[in-house]
Structures are given as structure tokens and as C-alpha cells.
Design a protein around this motif. Structure first.
Motif, PDB file in Angstrom:
ATOM      1  N   TYR A 219       0.823  -1.119   0.113  1.00  0.00           N
ATOM      2  CA  TYR A 219       0.115   0.098  -0.070  1.00  0.00           C
ATOM      3  C   TYR A 219       0.899   1.254   0.088  1.00  0.00           C
ATOM      4  CZ  TYR A 219      -3.583  -3.418   1.259  1.00  0.00           C
ATOM      5  OH  TYR A 219      -4.605  -4.376   1.160  1.00  0.00           O
ATOM      6  N   ASP A 220       2.116   1.266   0.677  1.00  0.00           N
ATOM      7  CA  ASP A 220       3.121   2.427   0.453  1.00  0.00           C
ATOM      8  C   ASP A 220       3.172   2.627  -1.114  1.00  0.00           C
ATOM      9  OD1 ASP A 220       4.170  -0.307   0.270  1.00  0.00           O
ATOM     10  OD2 ASP A 220       6.246   0.682   0.713  1.00  0.00           O
ATOM     11  N   THR A 221       3.329   1.776  -1.876  1.00  0.00           N
ATOM     12  CA  THR A 221       3.778   1.900  -3.330  1.00  0.00           C
ATOM     13  C   THR A 221       2.305   2.594  -3.868  1.00  0.00           C
ATOM     14  OG1 THR A 221       5.257   0.189  -3.400  1.00  0.00           O
ATOM     15  CG2 THR A 221       4.184   0.910  -5.532  1.00  0.00           C
ATOM     16  N   ALA A 222       1.284   1.876  -3.643  1.00  0.00           N
ATOM     17  CA  ALA A 222       0.113   2.275  -4.152  1.00  0.00           C
ATOM     18  C   ALA A 222      -0.318   3.797  -3.851  1.00  0.00           C
ATOM     19  CB  ALA A 222      -1.166   1.522  -3.643  1.00  0.00           C
ATOM     20  N   LEU A 223      -0.144   4.331  -2.576  1.00  0.00           N
ATOM     21  CA  LEU A 223      -0.426   5.486  -1.993  1.00  0.00           C
ATOM     22  C   LEU A 223       0.603   6.503  -2.528  1.00  0.00           C
ATOM     23  CD1 LEU A 223      -1.286   4.869   1.855  1.00  0.00           C
ATOM     24  CD2 LEU A 223      -3.083   5.260  -0.112  1.00  0.00           C
ATOM     25  N   GLU A 224       1.900   6.304  -2.674  1.00  0.00           N
ATOM     26  CA  GLU A 224       2.587   7.059  -3.353  1.00  0.00           C
ATOM     27  C   GLU A 224       2.450   7.391  -4.830  1.00  0.00           C
ATOM     28  OE1 GLU A 224       5.943   9.537  -3.753  1.00  0.00           O
ATOM     29  OE2 GLU A 224       5.137   8.794  -1.834  1.00  0.00           O
ATOM     30  N   HIS A 225       1.798   6.386  -5.438  1.00  0.00           N
ATOM     31  CA  HIS A 225       1.298   6.731  -6.759  1.00  0.00           C
ATOM     32  C   HIS A 225       0.008   7.057  -6.989  1.00  0.00           C
ATOM     33  CE1 HIS A 225       4.992   4.154  -7.400  1.00  0.00           C
ATOM     34  NE2 HIS A 225       5.153   4.698  -8.849  1.00  0.00           N
ATOM     35  N   GLY A 226      -0.616   7.481  -5.902  1.00  0.00           N
ATOM     36  CA  GLY A 226      -2.037   7.778  -6.144  1.00  0.00           C
ATOM     37  C   GLY A 226      -2.966   6.959  -6.692  1.00  0.00           C
ATOM     38  N   TRP A 227      -2.878   5.632  -6.285  1.00  0.00           N
ATOM     39  CA  TRP A 227      -3.710   4.627  -6.874  1.00  0.00           C
ATOM     40  C   TRP A 227      -4.909   4.340  -5.704  1.00  0.00           C
ATOM     41  CZ3 TRP A 227       0.949   0.855  -7.893  1.00  0.00           C
ATOM     42  CH2 TRP A 227       1.522   1.327  -9.215  1.00  0.00           C
ATOM     43  N   PRO A 228      -5.926   3.600  -6.048  1.00  0.00           N
ATOM     44  CA  PRO A 228      -7.125   3.513  -5.273  1.00  0.00           C
ATOM     45  C   PRO A 228      -6.244   1.918  -4.261  1.00  0.00           C
ATOM     46  CG  PRO A 228      -7.773   2.732  -7.507  1.00  0.00           C
ATOM     47  CD  PRO A 228      -6.381   3.456  -7.561  1.00  0.00           C
ATOM     48  N   ILE A 229      -6.939   1.926  -3.126  1.00  0.00           N
ATOM     49  CA  ILE A 229      -6.665   0.851  -2.724  1.00  0.00           C
ATOM     50  C   ILE A 229      -7.909  -0.196  -1.896  1.00  0.00           C
ATOM     51  CG2 ILE A 229      -4.446   1.545  -1.873  1.00  0.00           C
ATOM     52  CD1 ILE A 229      -5.465   2.225   0.834  1.00  0.00           C
ATOM     53  N   ALA A 230      -9.183   0.297  -2.470  1.00  0.00           N
ATOM     54  CA  ALA A 230     -10.037  -0.451  -1.816  1.00  0.00           C
ATOM     55  C   ALA A 230     -11.089  -0.706  -3.203  1.00  0.00           C
ATOM     56  CB  ALA A 230     -11.021   0.616  -0.996  1.00  0.00           C
ATOM     57  N   THR A 231     -11.794  -2.089  -3.040  1.00  0.00           N
ATOM     58  CA  THR A 231     -12.683  -2.348  -3.977  1.00  0.00           C
ATOM     59  C   THR A 231     -14.049  -2.088  -4.052  1.00  0.00           C
ATOM     60  OG1 THR A 231     -12.982  -4.545  -2.907  1.00  0.00           O
ATOM     61  CG2 THR A 231     -11.066  -4.459  -4.322  1.00  0.00           C
ATOM     62  N   GLY A 232     -14.253  -0.696  -3.538  1.00  0.00           N
ATOM     63  CA  GLY A 232     -15.597  -0.281  -3.389  1.00  0.00           C
ATOM     64  C   GLY A 232     -16.507  -0.201  -4.638  1.00  0.00           C
ATOM     65  N   ILE A 233     -15.987   0.037  -5.852  1.00  0.00           N
ATOM     66  CA  ILE A 233     -16.805  -0.111  -7.225  1.00  0.00           C
ATOM     67  C   ILE A 233     -17.315  -1.337  -7.425  1.00  0.00           C
ATOM     68  CG2 ILE A 233     -16.237   0.110  -9.538  1.00  0.00           C
ATOM     69  CD1 ILE A 233     -16.365   2.898  -7.959  1.00  0.00           C
ATOM     70  N   ILE A 234     -16.335  -2.441  -7.418  1.00  0.00           N
ATOM     71  CA  ILE A 234     -16.883  -3.768  -7.781  1.00  0.00           C
ATOM     72  C   ILE A 234     -17.795  -4.251  -6.582  1.00  0.00           C
ATOM     73  CG2 ILE A 234     -14.723  -4.981  -6.937  1.00  0.00           C
ATOM     74  CD1 ILE A 234     -16.801  -5.568  -9.921  1.00  0.00           C
ATOM     75  N   GLU A 235     -17.478  -4.153  -5.446  1.00  0.00           N
ATOM     76  CA  GLU A 235     -18.374  -4.363  -4.250  1.00  0.00           C
ATOM     77  C   GLU A 235     -19.693  -3.771  -4.558  1.00  0.00           C
ATOM     78  OE1 GLU A 235     -17.748  -6.508  -2.058  1.00  0.00           O
ATOM     79  OE2 GLU A 235     -15.563  -6.825  -2.010  1.00  0.00           O
ATOM     80  N   GLY A 236     -19.664  -2.378  -4.795  1.00  0.00           N
ATOM     81  CA  GLY A 236     -21.121  -1.815  -5.070  1.00  0.00           C
ATOM     82  C   GLY A 236     -21.874  -2.563  -6.201  1.00  0.00           C
ATOM     83  N   ALA A 237     -20.915  -2.920  -7.420  1.00  0.00           N
ATOM     84  CA  ALA A 237     -21.472  -3.564  -8.289  1.00  0.00           C
ATOM     85  C   ALA A 237     -22.140  -4.832  -7.939  1.00  0.00           C
ATOM     86  CB  ALA A 237     -20.527  -3.886  -9.500  1.00  0.00           C
ATOM     87  N   CYS A 238     -21.572  -5.822  -7.126  1.00  0.00           N
ATOM     88  CA  CYS A 238     -22.037  -6.907  -6.794  1.00  0.00           C
ATOM     89  C   CYS A 238     -23.421  -6.829  -6.057  1.00  0.00           C
ATOM     90  CB  CYS A 238     -21.168  -7.611  -5.706  1.00  0.00           C
ATOM     91  SG  CYS A 238     -19.762  -8.437  -6.732  1.00  0.00           S
ATOM     92  N   ARG A 239     -23.367  -5.782  -5.217  1.00  0.00           N
ATOM     93  CA  ARG A 239     -24.797  -5.415  -4.724  1.00  0.00           C
ATOM     94  C   ARG A 239     -25.831  -5.009  -5.541  1.00  0.00           C
ATOM     95  NH1 ARG A 239     -21.299  -3.166  -1.016  1.00  0.00           N
ATOM     96  NH2 ARG A 239     -21.674  -0.886  -1.787  1.00  0.00           N
ATOM     97  N   HIS A 240     -25.365  -4.094  -6.403  1.00  0.00           N
ATOM     98  CA  HIS A 240     -26.432  -3.363  -7.405  1.00  0.00           C
ATOM     99  C   HIS A 240     -26.914  -4.536  -8.355  1.00  0.00           C
ATOM    100  CE1 HIS A 240     -28.523  -0.669  -9.814  1.00  0.00           C
ATOM    101  NE2 HIS A 240     -27.811  -0.960 -10.818  1.00  0.00           N
ATOM    102  N   LEU A 241     -25.901  -5.162  -9.038  1.00  0.00           N
ATOM    103  CA  LEU A 241     -25.896  -6.149 -10.460  1.00  0.00           C
ATOM    104  C   LEU A 241     -26.692  -7.340  -9.768  1.00  0.00           C
ATOM    105  CD1 LEU A 241     -22.872  -5.315 -12.751  1.00  0.00           C
ATOM    106  CD2 LEU A 241     -24.986  -3.753 -12.570  1.00  0.00           C
ATOM    107  N   VAL A 242     -25.997  -7.862  -8.788  1.00  0.00           N
ATOM    108  CA  VAL A 242     -26.596  -9.219  -8.579  1.00  0.00           C
ATOM    109  C   VAL A 242     -27.600  -9.166  -7.481  1.00  0.00           C
ATOM    110  CG1 VAL A 242     -25.815 -11.293  -7.848  1.00  0.00           C
ATOM    111  CG2 VAL A 242     -24.460 -10.329  -9.378  1.00  0.00           C
ATOM    112  N   LYS A 243     -27.281  -8.711  -6.066  1.00  0.00           N
ATOM    113  CA  LYS A 243     -27.939  -8.974  -4.832  1.00  0.00           C
ATOM    114  C   LYS A 243     -29.121  -8.281  -5.042  1.00  0.00           C
ATOM    115  CE  LYS A 243     -27.846  -8.751   0.063  1.00  0.00           C
ATOM    116  NZ  LYS A 243     -27.938 -10.219   0.292  1.00  0.00           N
ATOM    117  N   ASP A 244     -29.193  -6.979  -5.551  1.00  0.00           N
ATOM    118  CA  ASP A 244     -30.518  -6.167  -5.467  1.00  0.00           C
ATOM    119  C   ASP A 244     -31.578  -6.757  -6.561  1.00  0.00           C
ATOM    120  OD1 ASP A 244     -29.331  -4.889  -3.478  1.00  0.00           O
ATOM    121  OD2 ASP A 244     -29.081  -2.973  -4.822  1.00  0.00           O
ATOM    122  N   ARG A 245     -31.324  -7.461  -7.558  1.00  0.00           N
ATOM    123  CA  ARG A 245     -32.210  -8.267  -8.709  1.00  0.00           C
ATOM    124  C   ARG A 245     -31.910  -9.556  -8.713  1.00  0.00           C
ATOM    125  NH1 ARG A 245     -35.386 -10.213 -10.846  1.00  0.00           N
ATOM    126  NH2 ARG A 245     -36.195  -9.842 -13.063  1.00  0.00           N
TER     127      ARG A 245
END
Length: 516
Positions: free
Chosen positions: A434-460
């Protein structure tokens, strides 16, 4: 037909719809209508004007029938000419206003199927239901159950359509989504813009005949449930088939430090922090913002194929791999193997980062091995170790947990959480930089795909009592992803063009004449 005859036909073509409209205006001007409330007027006009609009549609296609001219030559895609015609050939079209009859010239030949060039001009569907009804079915079926979609469509259109027809229309509506994204031009980005790929999975309850072979065999070996009224331990109402989802998006790099992620539980008295001495009270810098988000998913295709599709989308955006590619995952071994194999196959340079939230869960399990339930000290314990991991010290934390377990003299049955955390940190250490990821300005959490799992699959797809067939689940998943991407309207215009090419243009030798 002469111009004079065509003019006469046009003057009389809408007589029926004019008569219906006059009836509505007469009714609105009556004494009985004067006593209606505004909502009663809404209901009245909704019913009456739907029939007026349906009749207008019917009168228009009747006008086309009256003015249709015989073409000098009609030749199919195989080069076989249709030399005879038959006027008055009719078919039913169910529209968003109701059913109408479309009558046109049939071009005939010996031993070959009839052709109807007028159908191409109208871009009529292969089946009875119009593209407008199919569009409504695609939207409503992706929102809620097929039964609810049927109810809403019939309430709006009065089409009298059934749930099975809604499902079939939704399946047909989704057939061009993959090709649509293959043809879509990506938004331009600079070489410094991070390209993020994320993959995850979610189970969908599938009918027995649609299970994957391994799952079906396991269910067969186990046999049916023992009791009729309730489930025994380990029994399930239905078996699941794993849906694999993928997201690809762009994000401008945003450099952050440890303090931007987790606050120091032991602030120094002088106000210094581990992040450049900016102090405890400073405002946290936000993480990278996703844009040009693309989601996809499949319950039919194997996970490897969905991962390949995500890499296809990444290559579509960055063909030469000049941008930094960051792959965010939850750490599942099979996902890591698939991603690594796909990157090697393409020769793509990728930076795999495991979602920080999953690491925190392991730390919390370790914390409860050393703290009583509800002990606030556990929160500080997790924060300290998480900050060390964010600074690149995964191995350091693993060693510290090992020492803490020995110091506490935990028995084997009490230290499972710690042992699991130690194994996870050491086995996944290369993906926890994560030190490398934060230094380069990258995301470190899967919120986008986790939200997609809820919205695309669980909610329907995971609504109570749902047991899916493969075709319906696949179509709904793709349609929800399409709508989540904000591409539905653009796709639908493209889809109708593909329908024209399939149903009409491909049947004729001279495409240009029909397209015009």
C-alpha cells in the motif's frame, strides 16, 4: 399509384382516428365529464387517448399499404429473384399503444421464402412485439421481477403481455451488449491516468438444469433435502452458480499518506504525524475518483472469460499499456491466478492490489483473539497494525501478531484468527504494498466492484424466492450493467440498427436500396 391517387388516400387514411378523437372531445364536453375529479380525468384520457393513438398508428400503416409501389427487382442474399407479388399480406404488430395490423406486398418465388421490403422500411421485429415494447421490457425486467415488469408494462401500454414474453424480450434485448462495447470508442486519457481493473464474484440461485457440471454433480451426490417443511443443517433451497463481475474505470492519481486512510490512535504530543508532520487536525485528502466506469458480468461465461473481457476493455482504452494498470481484488486465490495468467498471456504490466477492507477483517479477527468482546482497545490494536501495513510493513505485522499470541499463551483453539491473519499477510505480501499504491495515487479499496455486486446481483438476481434460468439471469445481469454504465439509450439506438441488419438487410442482395 399516381400522385393524385396518393393524395386522395392520404386525405381519407386518418378518418377512423379523427372520428375517435372527435368522440373523446365530445365526451370531455359532456355534462357527465364536468363532474369528474382531475384524477378521474387522467384515467379517462389515458384510456381513451391510448386507443386514439393506436388508431393513428393503424391508419398510418394502412396509408403505407395503399401507397406501396411494386419494386422493379427484389433479389435475396443468395441471388434468387422474387418474380411474383401478392398484395394484402398481413401480420400483427404489438406496439406500446396496442396491436395493429401491418399489410404489405409479399414478393414470392418458387421454393424460397417470401420477402417483404416494406418490413425493412419499418424495421419490423422478427417476432410480434415492437422494439418499443422490447425496450420497456429491458428496462423494467432489469429493475424488478418479471412479474412486476409485466404489471408495469401492461399498466402503461395495455399490451396484455405475459411474464414469459417479457423475459424473452429482455433476453433478445441484451443480445448485442458485448458487441456494442467492443465497438464503443473510449474516452481519451493521458498516460498518467490510472487504469483500474477490478473483479469479483457473487452466487446466483439457479434452477437445477442450469447448474455448472461440478455443482450439479455435488448436489446429486448429496441428494435432496430430508424434510419438506424446513431445512436441516447444511441443506439449501437452491444451488448457486457463480456470477463473475468486472469493472474497468479511469482515475486521476491522487497521492495520499497513511493518515489520509486511518487516523493514528496514538497521536504525538507535539502534533506531528507519520505523514510529513502535517498534524492530526489536517483535512484528509480524498482518494482517486472513478470516471468512465464500465461494468460487465456473466453467470454463463466462466470466470476466465470475464477476466479476459475486462482486459479487452483495458486494452481498448490503452492499447500500448503506457498507463499504469492497477488490478483491485479481494485476494481470492483463483482470481489472482486468472488475473496473473491473463496479464502474462498479453504481456501486460499490471500492479495487483488487494482490497484494504479485506485485510482489516483479518486484523479484527486477530484482535478478538487478544481482547474481550466490546473492548475498545481492540480498535486501537487494529488501527496500529493497519497503519503499519499501509506503510509497507505486512511482514512486520505478521511477526508482531506471532509474538503477541505467544506472549498471551493462547491455546490452539483460541488463536485461529491470529493464525489466519499471519498466513494471509505472508502469503499475500506482494499484493499488500500500500505504500507504493498511496505514493503513486492509486486506489486501494474495491468499493466499485463491491457496489456492483450489490447492485447488479444482490438487488435483482438475489431477490427472495428467485430461481433463475441461465438465459434470463445472463440477460438481466448484462442489462443492469449496461444501465449502471449509463449507456442504455446509446446502446438501444445501436441495437435497433443491428436488428435491421439481421432481420432485413442480410436477406437482400442490394443492401443500399433497402437502407435508403
Amino acid at each position: 399509384m399516381s400522385d393524385q391517387a396518393a393524395l386522395a388516400a392520404a386525405e381519407t387514411a386518418f378518418t377512423a382516428s379523427r372520428h375517435l378523437f372527435d368522440q373523446v372531445t365530445d365526451e370531455l364536453g359532456s355534462a357527465e365529464t364536468a363532474a369528474l375529479t382531475h384524477s378521474q380525468l387522467e384515467d379517462l384520457l389515458s384510456s381513451r387517448m391510448r386507443e386514439v393513438t393506436r388508431q393513428l398508428f393503424q391508419d398510418h400503416v394502412r396509408l403505407r399499404e395503399l401507397t406501396e409501389q411494386r419494386l422493379p427487382e427484389v433479389v435475396d442474399a443468395s441471388g434468387v429473384e422474387r418474380t411474383r407479388i401478392e398484395r394484402g399480406r398481413s401480420r400483427i404488430l404489438a406496439t406500446v399503444f396496442g396491436k395493429v395490423t401491418v399489410t404489405r406486398i409479399a414478393y414470392r418465388g418458387s421454393g424460397v421464402a417470401d420477402l417483404h421490403p416494406a418490413d425493412a422500411v419499418l424495421n419490423l421485429p422478427a417476432g410480434m412485439h415492437s422494439h418499443g415494447l422490447a425496450k420497456l421490457a429491458a428496462i423494467e425486467a432489469s429493475r424488478g421481477s418479471f412479474a412486476e415488469a409485466t404489471e408495469r408494462i401492461n399498466a402503461v401500454t395495455g399490451a396484455g403481455i405475459g411474464p414469459r414474453q417479457v423475459q424473452e424480450l429482455a433476453v433478445g434485448a441484451a443480445c448485442d451488449i458485448d458487441d456494442f462495447y467492443d465497438a464503443l470508442v473510449p474516452t481519451p486519457c493521458t498516460d498518467t491516468t490510472t487504469l483500474v481493473v477490478s473483479v469479483d464474484g457473487k452466487g446466483v440461485v439457479i434452477r437445477p438444469e442450469a447448474l455448472r457440471e461440478a455443482t450439479a454433480k455435488a448436489a446429486q451426490v448429496k441428494g435432496g433435502n430430508k424434510m419438506k417443511s424446513r431445512l436441516a443443517a447444511g441443506e439449501k433451497h437452491g444451488r448457486k452458480r457463480m456470477a463473475t463481475l468486472a469493472a474497468v474505470y479511469d482515475a486521476e492519481p491522487t497521492k495520499r499518506g497513511v493518515d489520509d486512510i486511518i487516523t493514528d490512535p496514538d497521536p504525538r504530543e507535539d502534533g506531528d504525524s507519520d505523514d510529513g508532520g502535517q498534524g492530526e487536525g489536517r483535512e484528509r485528502r480524498p482518494g482517486p475518483k472513478a470516471r468512465s466506469k464500465w461494468l460487465t458480468g456473466s453467470v454463463d461465461d466462466p470466470a476466465a472469460q470475464v477476466v479476459a473481457a475486462a482486459f479487452d476493455q483495458a486494452e481498448h482504452r490503452d492499447p500500448t499499456n503506457r498507463r499504469p494498470w492497477v488490478v483491485l481484488v479481494d485476494g481470492a486465490r483463483h482470481q489472482l491466478d486468472l488475473i496473473t495468467a491473463e496479464a502474462e498471456r498479453r504481456g501486460a504490466r499490471v500492479h495487483i492490489v488487494i482490497d484494504l477492507i479485506h485485510v482489516l477483517e483479518y486484523l479484527w479477527d486477530a484482535a478478538w483473539c487478544l481482547h474481550q468482546a466490546g473492548d475498545q482497545a481492540a480498535e486501537a490494536f487494529v488501527a496500529r497494525h493497519a497503519r503499519t501495513i499501509l506503510g509497507g510493513g505486512a511482514e512486520q505485522v505478521a511477526t508482531s501478531l506471532e509474538k503477541a499470541a505467544r506472549a498471551a499463551r493462547l491455546k490452539k483453539n483460541r488463536r485461529k484468527g491470529i493464525d489466519d491473519a499471519i498466513g494471509y499477510l505472508r502469503n499475500k505480501a506482494q499484493y499488500l504494498r500500500y505504500d507504493t499504491a498511496l505514493e503513486h495515487g492509486w486506489p486501494i479499496a474495491t468499493g466499485i466492484i463491491e457496489g456492483a455486486c450489490r447492485h447488479l446481483v444482490k438487488d435483482r438476481l438475489d431477490i427472495t424466492g428467485a430461481r433463475w434460468g441461465l438465459a434470463g439471469a445472463e440477460a438481466v445481469l448484462k442489462l443492469r450493467a449496461l444501465r449502471a454504465n449509463g449507456d442504455f439509450d446509446t446502446y438501444w439506438t445501436w441495437h435497433e440498427k443491428q436488428e435491421f441488419a439481421r432481420n432485413h438487410q442480410a436477406r437482400y442482395r442490394d443492401h443500399l436500396t433497402l437502407a435508403a
